[in-house]
Design an enzyme around this catalytic site. Structure first.
Site, mmCIF file in Angstrom:
data_model
loop_
_atom_site.group_PDB
_atom_site.id
_atom_site.type_symbol
_atom_site.label_atom_id
_atom_site.label_comp_id
_atom_site.label_asym_id
_atom_site.label_seq_id
_atom_site.Cartn_x
_atom_site.Cartn_y
_atom_site.Cartn_z
ATOM 1 C CD1 TRP A 92 -2.766 -1.024 2.927
ATOM 2 C CD2 TRP A 92 -2.370 -1.871 0.265
ATOM 3 N NE1 TRP A 92 -3.356 -2.366 2.673
ATOM 4 C CE2 TRP A 92 -3.223 -2.775 1.329
ATOM 5 C CE3 TRP A 92 -2.631 -1.876 -0.663
ATOM 6 C CZ2 TRP A 92 -4.547 -3.810 0.018
ATOM 7 C CZ3 TRP A 92 -2.939 -3.482 -1.558
ATOM 8 C CH2 TRP A 92 -3.628 -4.684 -0.597
ATOM 9 C CG ASN A 207 -6.834 -4.055 -2.653
ATOM 10 O OD1 ASN A 207 -6.627 -4.633 -3.007
ATOM 11 N ND2 ASN A 207 -7.570 -4.336 -1.071
ATOM 12 C CD GLU A 208 -9.649 -7.288 -3.601
ATOM 13 O OE1 GLU A 208 -9.352 -9.279 -3.391
ATOM 14 O OE2 GLU A 208 -10.603 -7.327 -2.117
ATOM 15 C CE1 TYR A 288 -7.360 -13.823 -1.240
ATOM 16 C CE2 TYR A 288 -8.131 -11.977 -2.753
ATOM 17 C CZ TYR A 288 -7.042 -13.208 -2.266
ATOM 18 O OH TYR A 288 -5.693 -12.384 -0.882
ATOM 19 C CD GLU A 328 -5.309 -8.924 -2.964
ATOM 20 O OE1 GLU A 328 -5.977 -10.102 -1.883
ATOM 21 O OE2 GLU A 328 -5.061 -7.856 -3.010
ATOM 22 C CD1 TRP A 370 -3.656 -12.295 1.484
ATOM 23 C CD2 TRP A 370 -3.780 -10.448 0.455
ATOM 24 N NE1 TRP A 370 -4.501 -11.648 1.607
ATOM 25 C CE2 TRP A 370 -3.585 -10.151 1.797
ATOM 26 C CE3 TRP A 370 -3.452 -9.489 -0.287
ATOM 27 C CZ2 TRP A 370 -4.360 -9.158 1.941
ATOM 28 C CZ3 TRP A 370 -3.327 -8.355 -0.481
ATOM 29 C CH2 TRP A 370 -3.821 -8.285 1.516
#
Length: 436
Positions: A92, A207-208, A288, A328, A370
């Site tokens: 980040w 991010n996302e 994920y 990720e 990740w």
């Protein structure tokens, strides 16, 4: 018996020659200037040769670097990652209005925290690790778009949703000011401006990102179009990616069945459409299945991972003409049915799919675990942390994959005295033996 001995001798000679070549390449690469990562078609390139990525995430590096008592963990992370050949870290470059904030209020910064980010960049360079720096969060952790909305409300703006972040002119101006501040930052350790620093692999817009208030995807699409060009207007040298999870949206209904669930099509993102934007250089996808499909892990998660990856690699080749990074991926130790063997299986599945693309010179540009943690940071663990020094089997899988990718990275630009024909013959030999 003679044939067996000859066959063994041939294999041994091939392996020995290959090892010598890799050593030769490695030595010359270390002597070459640290230069920007660029894109050529659907491949990343450095110094004119392919650069396939084996990398990782450690999002909290800047925050740890801001405290002298934890700064050493940043160095440990890079040391341990470098030891297994990891070459890119995603982290980040934001912390908005929170504890130990970088950006305390719009365009007002804590200089000590900015110096901490400087340290992260300078330390990464020492270990030959490049950084993908994310500029803001979709989620509330570390501030995110909700913090921008809070700032807007405090300034008297009439805002009704966190998704106003993507459309309100004032909030967009806050984001642009942050982009400008980070990209034009002069590193206090190296004296190199961020936008000129080859240590930085590229910029991630968010991010996302999700814009659930507009399932059509138009609002987020307009934001991406505006911000990708804005980043490039300040820094045309570095690569830019969006930060998407990879969900297929309404513009590609024929791909809806590839999504992990029906909800994924309703969050305002649109993988192919979003990545066709001017200024976006490479695609990002997250993996994920334990979050998207079911928390209880199963073989179905592995099969989903294969098809999810292959679909996006195909899209990157057939529609986008850009590399795709699986930015990720992981599995939580908190999941029912979890064990380290399953985690290794999932990681190996991701790596094998990347290699299958790599062998063909395809768009599978790499992957980022990740997430990688050093020892003594368990209190930050979200369940996905991998402590390499405590996970020998996982470390071995990561290290082997790094070696395989490094060999591919070296094939197209050997400076040893080998003709092009010999290079291709050796590559074919490796592929036919499935050595890579």
């Amino acid at each position: 018996m003679v044939n067996q001995e000859q066959n063994f001798s041939s294999k041994f000679l091939l392996l020995a020659v290959s090892c010598l070549l890799v050593v030769c390449i490695k030595g010359e690469m270390e002597d070459e200037e640290w230069t920007m990562v660029q894109k050529s078609g659907n491949q990343f390139v450095v110094n004119g040769q392919p650069f396939y990525v084996n990398g990782f995430n450690t999002y909290w590096l800047m925050v740890f670097a801001a405290d002298q008592s934890t700064r050493g963990k940043v160095t440990e992370t890079f040391q341990q990652a470098s030891a297994v050949g990891l070459s890119v870290c995603r982290t980040w470059a934001f912390n908005d209005g929170q504890w130990r904030a970088l950006q305390k209020t719009p365009a007002v910064y804590d200089e000590d925290v900015f110096k901490a980010l400087d340290f992260v960049v300078s330390e990464a360079k020492k270990y030959k690790i490049r950084l993908i720096l994310s500029i803001v969060n979709n989620w509330e952790a570390y501030g995110g778009k909700s913090q921008y909305v809070k700032w807007g409300k405090a300034a008297g703006l009439n805002l009704t949703s966190d998704d106003d972040f993507f459309s309100h002119p004032t909030l967009k101006s806050y984001y642009k000011a942050h982009v400008k501040a980070v990209l034009n930052r002069v590193n206090t350790f190296t004296n190199i401006t961020y936008k000129d620093d080859p240590t930085i692999f590229g910029w991630e817009l968010m991010n996302e990102p999700r814009c659930e208030s507009d399932p059509s995807g138009d609002k987020l699409q307009a934001w991406i179009e505006e911000m990708a060009v804005y980043v490039k207007s300040i820094d045309p040298k570095h690569l830019v990616e969006i930060g998407l999870e990879g969900f297929y949206g309404l513009s590609t209904p024929n791909r809806a069945h590839i999504n992990p669930n029906s909800y994924a099509q309703q969050v305002g993102t649109d993988f192919i459409r979003n990545h066709q934007v001017l200024g976006v250089d490479f695609a990002s996808v997250h993996i994920y299945p334990d979050s998207w499909i079911s928390q209880s892990i199963s073989d179905a998660h592995v099969e989903f991972t294969k098809s999810w990856m292959q679909s996006h690699i195909d899209d990157a080749e057939n529609y986008l003409n850009m590399p795709v990074i699986f930015a990720e991926f992981g599995v939580s130790a908190k999941d029912p049915g979890y064990n380290s063997t399953y985690r290794d299986t999932l990681i190996a599945t991701v790596y094998k799919t990347i290699l299958n693309s790599t062998k063909k010179g395809g768009a599978g540009g790499g992957s980022l675990l990740w997430q990688v943690f050093p020892e003594g940071t368990d209190y930050m663990d979200d369940g996905y942390a991998i402590v390499l020094s405590k996970s020998l089997s996982t470390s071995n899988i990561v290290s082997l994959h790094s070696k395989k990718l490094n060999t591919f990275n070296s094939f197209c630009s050997w400076k040893c005295h080998w003709g092009c024909r010999k290079k291709h013959v050796l590559l074919d030999d490796f592929q036919s033996r499935d050595e890579l």
